[in-house]
Design a protein around this motif. Structure first.
Motif, PDB file in Angstrom:
ATOM      1  N   ILE A  40      -4.028   7.390   2.595  1.00  0.00           N
ATOM      2  CA  ILE A  40      -4.481   7.327   1.346  1.00  0.00           C
ATOM      3  C   ILE A  40      -4.134   8.583   0.547  1.00  0.00           C
ATOM      4  CG2 ILE A  40      -6.570   6.014   2.065  1.00  0.00           C
ATOM      5  CD1 ILE A  40      -8.134   8.669   1.443  1.00  0.00           C
TER       6      ILE A  40
ATOM      7  N   ARG B  67      -2.736   9.581  -4.090  1.00  0.00           N
ATOM      8  CA  ARG B  67      -2.050   8.920  -5.228  1.00  0.00           C
ATOM      9  C   ARG B  67      -0.648   8.362  -5.287  1.00  0.00           C
ATOM     10  NH1 ARG B  67      -3.618  13.659  -9.358  1.00  0.00           N
ATOM     11  NH2 ARG B  67      -2.631  12.241 -11.052  1.00  0.00           N
ATOM     12  N   SER B  68      -0.338   7.652  -5.956  1.00  0.00           N
ATOM     13  CA  SER B  68       1.096   7.530  -6.118  1.00  0.00           C
ATOM     14  C   SER B  68       1.871   8.350  -6.206  1.00  0.00           C
ATOM     15  CB  SER B  68       1.357   6.551  -7.481  1.00  0.00           C
ATOM     16  OG  SER B  68       0.449   5.280  -7.378  1.00  0.00           O
TER      17      SER B  68
ATOM     18  N   GLU C 176       1.126  -0.591   1.385  1.00  0.00           N
ATOM     19  CA  GLU C 176       0.484  -1.103   0.120  1.00  0.00           C
ATOM     20  C   GLU C 176       0.121  -2.545   0.249  1.00  0.00           C
ATOM     21  OE1 GLU C 176      -1.128   0.940  -1.710  1.00  0.00           O
ATOM     22  OE2 GLU C 176       0.259   2.701  -1.981  1.00  0.00           O
TER      23      GLU C 176
ATOM     24  N   ALA D 124      -2.021  -3.945  -2.707  1.00  0.00           N
ATOM     25  CA  ALA D 124      -2.017  -3.397  -3.852  1.00  0.00           C
ATOM     26  C   ALA D 124      -1.715  -4.556  -5.208  1.00  0.00           C
ATOM     27  CB  ALA D 124      -0.681  -2.404  -4.011  1.00  0.00           C
TER      28      ALA D 124
ATOM     29  N   ASN E  30      -0.876   1.951   4.244  1.00  0.00           N
ATOM     30  CA  ASN E  30      -0.868   2.854   3.186  1.00  0.00           C
ATOM     31  C   ASN E  30      -1.902   2.123   1.878  1.00  0.00           C
ATOM     32  OD1 ASN E  30       0.972   4.676   3.817  1.00  0.00           O
ATOM     33  ND2 ASN E  30       2.748   3.882   2.686  1.00  0.00           N
TER      34      ASN E  30
ATOM     35  N   HIS F 157      -4.518   2.836  -1.475  1.00  0.00           N
ATOM     36  CA  HIS F 157      -5.123   3.531  -2.464  1.00  0.00           C
ATOM     37  C   HIS F 157      -6.472   3.575  -2.644  1.00  0.00           C
ATOM     38  CE1 HIS F 157      -1.577   4.199  -5.088  1.00  0.00           C
ATOM     39  NE2 HIS F 157      -1.163   3.219  -5.177  1.00  0.00           N
ATOM     40  N   THR F 158      -7.080   2.871  -1.868  1.00  0.00           N
ATOM     41  CA  THR F 158      -8.779   2.873  -2.235  1.00  0.00           C
ATOM     42  C   THR F 158      -9.550   3.417  -1.199  1.00  0.00           C
ATOM     43  OG1 THR F 158      -8.781   0.581  -1.258  1.00  0.00           O
ATOM     44  CG2 THR F 158      -8.325   0.768  -3.751  1.00  0.00           C
TER      45      THR F 158
ATOM     46  N   TYR G 196      -6.968  13.408  -4.051  1.00  0.00           N
ATOM     47  CA  TYR G 196      -6.697  12.794  -5.319  1.00  0.00           C
ATOM     48  C   TYR G 196      -6.192  13.883  -6.378  1.00  0.00           C
ATOM     49  CZ  TYR G 196      -7.325   8.203  -3.322  1.00  0.00           C
ATOM     50  OH  TYR G 196      -7.187   6.695  -2.829  1.00  0.00           O
TER      51      TYR G 196
ATOM     52  N   THR H  12     -11.350   3.346  -7.739  1.00  0.00           N
ATOM     53  CA  THR H  12     -10.464   3.045  -6.786  1.00  0.00           C
ATOM     54  C   THR H  12     -10.834   1.951  -5.885  1.00  0.00           C
ATOM     55  OG1 THR H  12     -11.254   4.377  -4.956  1.00  0.00           O
ATOM     56  CG2 THR H  12      -9.767   5.331  -6.694  1.00  0.00           C
TER      57      THR H  12
END
Length: 269
Positions: free
Chosen positions: A33, A35-36, A170, A173, A201, A203-204, A241, A252
């Protein structure tokens, strides 16, 4: 099974992945996990050998993956399947043929040119689609399916390779919350039923906690967290993050219930 040592990838003067180190001793489902731009996708691309490392090594079962070239590199990519955010299917081709593309590394050039597949492989592809709940979609063109169904076709294609590791970049995503849960449950079942290592991978935070045995957090190319879902506290998430005290996990979330609560809170405010 897997040892990543001092792994670094530079683009000019910037390190997209900076001195990453971790070990995996048994098949597990691992979430990465951050951030972009944290380096998550670059990490997976180096593991699959879609990108070369600037420094460091990736060793799987005693073999230095970063040193492989030519046929040995292609053989590794067959053992280490990749699932992408945008599915990477052939839109106008039927679903079962897309799944059968997972066997391309094992087929002759002539068979590939004329789209010829052994009957056993066709049956196996349909069985995998059935496991993922979309066998009825087998004759349809991939472009006719929903996003969630297309991602399950991409997962089926990866399983068709019979890999030891599945890397998912992702995978949810671009999906709505309902399809995101279906796809993550499919990956979890493949890990549990087949004993395959899955590294995804994400994001949340809620997704990582719910589906993964272990979570690795990346920030600015470096690993800043490596632990169990229970150890992924809100404080740890702030560090990953780079957020302040106003950080909200609901922002998220992919869980439908959490999204509903967040929406209700916004309306009340």
């Amino acid at each position: 099974m897997l040892t990543v040592t001092n792994l670094t990838k530079r683009f000019g003067s910037k390190a997209a992945v900076d001195n990453a180190n971790f070990d995996v001793n048994e098949p597990a489902m691992i979430g990465i996990i951050g951030r972009s731009g944290a380096g998550k996708s670059t990490m997976l691309r180096m593991m699959n050998r879609l990108a070369d490392a600037s420094e460091g090594s990736i060793v799987f079962e005693g073999e230095d993956i970063t040193a492989l070239k030519g046929a040995a590199k292609r053989a590794w990519q067959s053992r280490c399947a990749m699932i992408f955010q945008q599915f990477n299917l052939v839109p106008r081709m039927d679903v079962v043929s897309n799944v059968l593309h997972g066997t391309l590394n094992r087929r002759s050039t002539v068979a590939t040119m004329f789209n010829l597949y052994p009957e056993d492989d066709i049956h196996k592809a349909i069985e995998i689609l059935d496991r993922l709940g979309i066998a009825d979609q087998a004759p349809k063109r991939a472009e006719a399916l929903s996003g969630g169904q297309q991602q399950r076709v991409a997962i089926a294609r990866a399983v068709m390779q019979d890999p030891q590791i599945i890397l998912a970049d992702e995978p949810i995503a671009s999906l709505d919350p309902m399809n995101a849960q279906i796809v993550m449950e499919a990956l979890r079942r493949i890990h549990e039923e087949d004993g395959r290592m899955v590294i995804a991978n994400l994001h949340t935070l809620d997704t990582a906690r719910r589906y993964c045995d272990r979570v690795i957090g990346m920030r600015d190319g470096r690993i800043v967290f490596d632990g169990t879902p229970d150890q992924l506290t809100t404080g740890a998430a702030r560090d990953i993050y780079g957020a302040g005290d106003d950080f909200s996990e609901a922002a998220t979330s992919t869980e439908i219930q959490a999204l509903d609560r967040s929406a209700a809170t916004a309306v009340n405010a």
